[in-house]
Scaffold this motif. Structure first.
Motif, PDB file in Angstrom:
ATOM      1  N   HIS A  50     -28.149  78.814 -16.802  1.00  0.00           N
ATOM      2  CA  HIS A  50     -28.525  77.414 -17.026  1.00  0.00           C
ATOM      3  C   HIS A  50     -27.790  76.492 -16.061  1.00  0.00           C
ATOM      4  O   HIS A  50     -28.366  75.548 -15.520  1.00  0.00           O
ATOM      5  CB  HIS A  50     -28.209  77.021 -18.477  1.00  0.00           C
ATOM      6  CG  HIS A  50     -28.883  77.881 -19.493  1.00  0.00           C
ATOM      7  ND1 HIS A  50     -30.199  77.685 -19.880  1.00  0.00           N
ATOM      8  CD2 HIS A  50     -28.436  78.944 -20.199  1.00  0.00           C
ATOM      9  CE1 HIS A  50     -30.531  78.601 -20.777  1.00  0.00           C
ATOM     10  NE2 HIS A  50     -29.480  79.375 -20.988  1.00  0.00           N
ATOM     11  N   GLU A 138     -25.216  71.549 -20.266  1.00  0.00           N
ATOM     12  CA  GLU A 138     -25.825  72.852 -20.521  1.00  0.00           C
ATOM     13  C   GLU A 138     -25.213  73.547 -21.736  1.00  0.00           C
ATOM     14  O   GLU A 138     -25.884  74.320 -22.415  1.00  0.00           O
ATOM     15  CB  GLU A 138     -25.720  73.736 -19.280  1.00  0.00           C
ATOM     16  CG  GLU A 138     -26.521  73.232 -18.091  1.00  0.00           C
ATOM     17  CD  GLU A 138     -27.949  72.852 -18.447  1.00  0.00           C
ATOM     18  OE1 GLU A 138     -28.638  73.659 -19.097  1.00  0.00           O
ATOM     19  OE2 GLU A 138     -28.369  71.731 -18.096  1.00  0.00           O
ATOM     20  N   THR A 141     -27.142  72.126 -24.597  1.00  0.00           N
ATOM     21  CA  THR A 141     -28.495  72.699 -24.651  1.00  0.00           C
ATOM     22  C   THR A 141     -28.460  74.102 -25.236  1.00  0.00           C
ATOM     23  O   THR A 141     -29.289  74.454 -26.093  1.00  0.00           O
ATOM     24  CB  THR A 141     -29.118  72.737 -23.242  1.00  0.00           C
ATOM     25  OG1 THR A 141     -29.162  71.413 -22.720  1.00  0.00           O
ATOM     26  CG2 THR A 141     -30.525  73.319 -23.288  1.00  0.00           C
TER      27      THR A 141
END
Length: 428
Positions: A50, A138, A141
């Motif tokens: 990511h 990230e 996420t």
């Protein structure tokens, strides 16, 4: 499976697999980094793809990096992490338009390789680490992704089945990582782990499409060449046979409308074993297709399941049954599923079913091979197992499977764990 003439070359720090083929209008490039599953680093490893896809030192934010990809006629890059037996594989996939189909003959492929090199080997850094803002974003996420797994009750039930069935085995590790790890991950610690991955992981690079082999060898050497060392040649972790002392039966309660009855078996067969082809046919008859015993008996005949199917993990030797049921039907559904396995062991299926299933398995295989990424996955499976062979030979092996082979395979399969996720304790 050398569908086309696969060229395999052991280069400095990586293995290169080139599959020239005029079948595809695009060129697919896939880089696979492999190392054994490790609990202490799995969350950092899950986070890496990511972060790497968000910025490079040359393209320092997501907007400029995406623009660079779009300028290459919509070249796409995707990545994921997966478990192959006891190994953790990170895959980076790029699909590039074949410049021979373009009017202006731009060096699209060369530019795509340069961009891929940036993403993998020159990600954006700040000081001694990654960009802290990117890492923080990230992390959030990925945290959301891990949390959302619990909302998908089928995925969650499968996760819990693995927790119990493969306890104390690397395969039980969660491929997306663990929430409790995020507080200790910093931009610097993640970058330190990234450097060990780049230096030590076994790296396989696949290129498939209408390409010139020597040109690809030159481009990949510029892109992927690493210092060769012992660790990036030999870091495999093999699945071992596990004795089942006692069948585990676990019931857990959650706020669910539909009970999830998932059952785990040990097949004692891995990708590359002689009876692997019989396992493919066995699974098709048992629960792999809509014509299977599970579908017809649990779902259609007795109307006990919203779905009922099985699949196998070929590098770990597991067979997994999934079913969604009304919690009050737990005992009957479990009994009927277990009965279908006993029927397989006794040979309670016809020669016609064997032939029909072989045809379905071969069709499924051919469909997979028609897709460039599907073909690469098959080749990678074969390479990991050391059982590489041409496509026609693989298909012939499936054609040669007999009813007795399927019965013998069924009798190797051992029940390990029964897991039930329900809103009612005990599923009564």
């Amino acid at each position: 499976m050398k569908i086309t003439k696969e060229s395999v070359k052991h280069n400095e720090g990586y293995r290169l697999h080139i599959l020239p083929s005029k079948k595809y209008k695009t060129i697919s490039i896939v880089a696979k980094f492999k190392r054994p599953l490790l609990r202490e680093k799995i969350t950092e490893r899950a986070l890496l793809p990511h972060v790497l896809q968000k910025a490079t030192n040359n393209h320092p934010n997501i907007r400029t990096l995406q623009s660079a990809f779009e300028n290459l006629y919509g070249t796409a890059l995707s990545s994921d992490g997966s478990k192959k037996g006891e190994n953790h594989v990170l895959s980076f996939r790029m699909e590039v338009v074949n410049e021979t189909y373009l009017k202006d003959n731009e060096p699209i492929l060369e530019e795509a390789f340069k961009l891929l090199h940036e993403v993998l080997f020159d990600p954006k850094t700040v000081g001694q680490g990654f960009d802290p803002e990117i890492v923080q974003r990230e992390k959030q996420t990925l945290e959301q992704k891990i949390t959302s797994i619990k909302d998908d009750k089928m995925s969650y039930a499968n996760l819990r089945l693995m927790d119990h069935m493969c306890k104390d085995e690397p395969y039980s590790l969660h491929v997306h990582g663990y929430l409790e790890d995020f507080s200790s991950i910093t931009a610097e610690s993640l970058y330190d782990y990234y450097k060990t991955m780049i230096e030590n992981d076994m790296l396989d690079v696949y290129v498939i499409g209408d390409v010139d082999v020597s040109h690809i060898e030159e481009l990949t050497d510029r892109t992927f060449k690493r210092e060769k060392n012992r660790r990036n040649e030999d870091n495999d972790q093999k699945s071992l046979h596990k004795e089942i002392e006692k069948v585990k039966e676990i019931t857990e309660a959650e706020d669910v409308n539909q009970g999830k009855l998932h059952i785990g078996y040990r097949t004692n067969t891995l990708f590359g074993d002689e009876d692997y082809y019989a396992l493919q046919v066995f699974n098709g008859i048992f629960g792999g297709f809509p014509s299977s015993k599970l579908f017809l008996n649990v779902r259609e005949k007795h109307s006990l399941a919203y779905y009922a199917a099985s699949r196998f993990e070929s590098h770990k030797g597991l067979l997994l049954v999934f079913s969604g049921i009304d919690p009050k039907d737990f005992k009957q559904a479990k009994e009927i599923i277990l009965d279908q396995m006993e029927a397989m062991k006794k040979g309670d299926f016809s020669e016609e079913q064997v032939e029909e299933t072989k045809h379905q398995v071969i069709n499924q295989l051919q469909e997979t091979m028609d897709n460039a990424n599907g073909l690469i996955e098959i080749l990678y499976h074969q390479m990991l197992s050391g059982a590489e062979m041409p496509a026609d030979k693989l298909i012939n092996h499936i054609r040669e499977v007999t009813k007795q082979d399927v019965i013998d395979m069924a009798n190797k399969v051992e029940l390990d764990t029964i897991y039930f996720l329900t809103s009612e304790k005990g599923g009564e």
